[in-house]
Structure formats: structure tokens, C-alpha cells
Design a protein around this motif. Structure first.
Motif, PDB file in Angstrom:
ATOM      1  N   ALA A  22       0.823  -1.214   0.000  1.00 54.12           N
ATOM      2  CA  ALA A  22       0.000   0.000   0.000  1.00 54.12           C
ATOM      3  C   ALA A  22       0.854   1.258   0.000  1.00 54.12           C
ATOM      4  CB  ALA A  22      -0.927   0.002   1.211  1.00 54.12           C
ATOM      5  N   LEU A  23       2.028   1.205   0.625  1.00 51.98           N
ATOM      6  CA  LEU A  23       2.942   2.346   0.667  1.00 51.98           C
ATOM      7  C   LEU A  23       4.359   1.878   0.372  1.00 51.98           C
ATOM      8  CD1 LEU A  23       1.788   4.307   3.867  1.00 51.98           C
ATOM      9  CD2 LEU A  23       1.349   4.933   1.480  1.00 51.98           C
ATOM     10  N   GLY A  45      -2.866   5.906  -1.375  1.00 54.01           N
ATOM     11  CA  GLY A  45      -2.201   5.579  -0.119  1.00 54.01           C
ATOM     12  C   GLY A  45      -2.412   6.601   0.977  1.00 54.01           C
ATOM     13  N   GLY A 224       0.697   4.562  -3.985  1.00 55.29           N
ATOM     14  CA  GLY A 224       1.493   4.199  -2.822  1.00 55.29           C
ATOM     15  C   GLY A 224       2.879   4.800  -2.777  1.00 55.29           C
TER      16      GLY A 224
END
Length: 250
Positions: A22-23, A45, A224
Motif C-alpha cells: 500500500a505504501l 495511499g 502508494g
């Protein structure tokens, strides 16, 4: 002259949910008296990042620092104890309870010994009135239920609760969503007052006009990743929208 460490700093923050990233390696320095816009399209994100800063999530990698020292934010309560408060779109207010009870919910003031004392209603009313006066709500009836307030006034109550807990960084997640023009203007005025009082604001918003109206710089996320950041002085809302869509910050 020694450089002043950022109030809050993210170094290489990443977050994975199983195989889903996600990041990716987010770096961000947050200084005092700033209003920083956090922008990006859906799935960029933003929500994951603010959950990490608010203590609702733990990063999978990277480091958080406060005033140059490594920290861990283990829960929302721990984040608040470190001076980081988050107000979400729903504000987490008890609509049927009076304003003063919402401001002191879970942190009521007591007269006398803590085990035997009574609620100190007078002090709570006085402190609540002082906090709300900072946002132009001096003289409001503190016994009014929150359900009677406008959207902008509810934001003021949520922020007053955060400031009562000595927050130095306030994260605002889509604070003007679903508000009318006049109420949105009230919220933007609240953000300006916070900055004037020395509080840093991290503003998450899809409204480019709102972002341009109050921020000092904007951080843009894309899938992200941190696409970049740019000062908002001299920038237009249209150009900011183009950078968010393209992921090219220049």
C-alpha cells in the motif's frame, strides 16, 4: 547555526497487507506552523498513511521521528499523547451529548480525590469556552447537543477536543466533504486559526480549491509512492489537479 529538527518526520515508511504493497518508502518532514496538503487519487495511499500517523496502523518498514528522535506510535491514544490528533469526516462526536461533554469525553475533570471526587463542571465549562473562543465560537451554549450545530461548528468542537489534549499536529481527513460553501469557509478559517496558534495541520482533501486556499505546500501520492511535493504559492488548483492525475510534480 544548528538546524531545527522537523516536528515529525517519516523516513522510508512502507506498508504491506500480505502481498499487497500500500505504501512504498515514503519520506516526509513536517515542520511547525505548517499547513500541508496530502493529495492523491483513489488508491494513492493517503488513508493508509494517516492511519499510520494516527496510530491505527503500524508501518511494515521505515521509521518515525519526533524532533529528531525515533518514536513508535502504537495506538490512537499513544499518538494523541505524542501530540498528534486526527479528525475524520464523521468526527467521532456523540451527537446527542452537549458540546462540553464531547470536548472532555474520556478526560473529564474531577474535584477532590480521583476515586471519590465529583465532576468539575465549572472548570470544564470554562476550559471549553476558552478553547471555542479561539475559533470564534465564544458565547455558544455549551449545553447544546452537537446535533444542533452546523458542520463547521462540529469541526470546531472536534478540534477543541484535540487541542485540549495538547495536540501540536492535527490531521484533518476530508473536513469539508459534504459541507456547503459557507460551512466549508468556516472550516478553512479554523485551519488558518490553528496555524496562527502554532499548530501544524495535515489536510487530506480532494477539493483542490480548499487545498490551495490554506496550504503552504502539497505532498502528492500516486499508487502508494510519493510522487513529489511542491509549494502552493503561485500554483493553481487546475495545475495541482493535473499533477495529481499524472503523478508528475513539477
Amino acid at each position: 547555526m544548528a538546524l531545527v529538527a522537523p516536528l515529525l518526520e517519516l523516513r522510508g515508511i512502507g506498508k504491506s497487507y500480505g502481498p499487497v504493497r500500500a505504501l512504498h518508502g515514503i519520506d516526509l518532514a513536517i515542520g511547525a506552523r505548517e499547513v500541508i496538503g496530502l493529495c492523491g487519487d483513489n488508491g494513492a495511499g493517503k488513508s493508509t498513511l494517516i492511519r499510520i500517523l494516527s496510530g491505527a496502523e503500524r508501518p511494515s518498514e521505515g521509521q518515525l521521528l519526533a524532533a529528531g528522535r525515533p518514536i513508535e506510535i502504537r495506538s490512537p491514544a499513544n499518538a494523541l499523547a505524542r501530540g498528534i490528533a486526527t479528525t475524520y469526516q464523521d468526527l467521532a462526536l456523540a451527537a446527542r451529548l452537549p458540546i462540553v461533554q464531547n470536548i472532555f469525553m474520556g478526560a473529564e475533570l474531577i474535584r477532590g480525590p480521583s476515586l471519590l471526587g465529583l465532576l468539575d463542571h465549572r472548570r470544564m465549562r470554562a476550559e471549553a469556552a476558552t478553547l471555542l473562543d479561539r475559533f470564534g465560537l465564544g458565547g455558544i451554549d455549551l449545553h447544546r447537543p452537537v446535533s444542533d450545530l452546523s458542520g463547521g461548528q462540529r469541526q470546531a468542537v472536534a478540534i477543541a477536543r484535540a487541542l485540549r489534549a495538547k495536540a501540536r499536529v492535527v490531521i484533518m481527513d476530508e473536513p469539508t466533504a459534504a459541507l456547503g460553501v459557507a460551512e466549508s469557509r468556516q472550516v478553512l478559517d479554523l485551519i488558518r486559526r490553528l496555524r496562527a496558534d502554532g499548530v501544524t495541520v495535515l489536510l487530506v482533501s480532494h477539493d483542490m480549491e480548499d487545498v490551495m486556499a490554506v496550504t503552504t505546500r502539497v505532498v502528492i501520492l500516486k499508487k502508494g509512492h510519493k510522487a513529489g511535493e511542491i509549494e502552493t504559492a503561485g500554483l493553481s488548483a487546475a495545475r495541482l489537479g493535473e499533477m495529481i492525475m499524472s503523478g508528475v510534480v513539477a
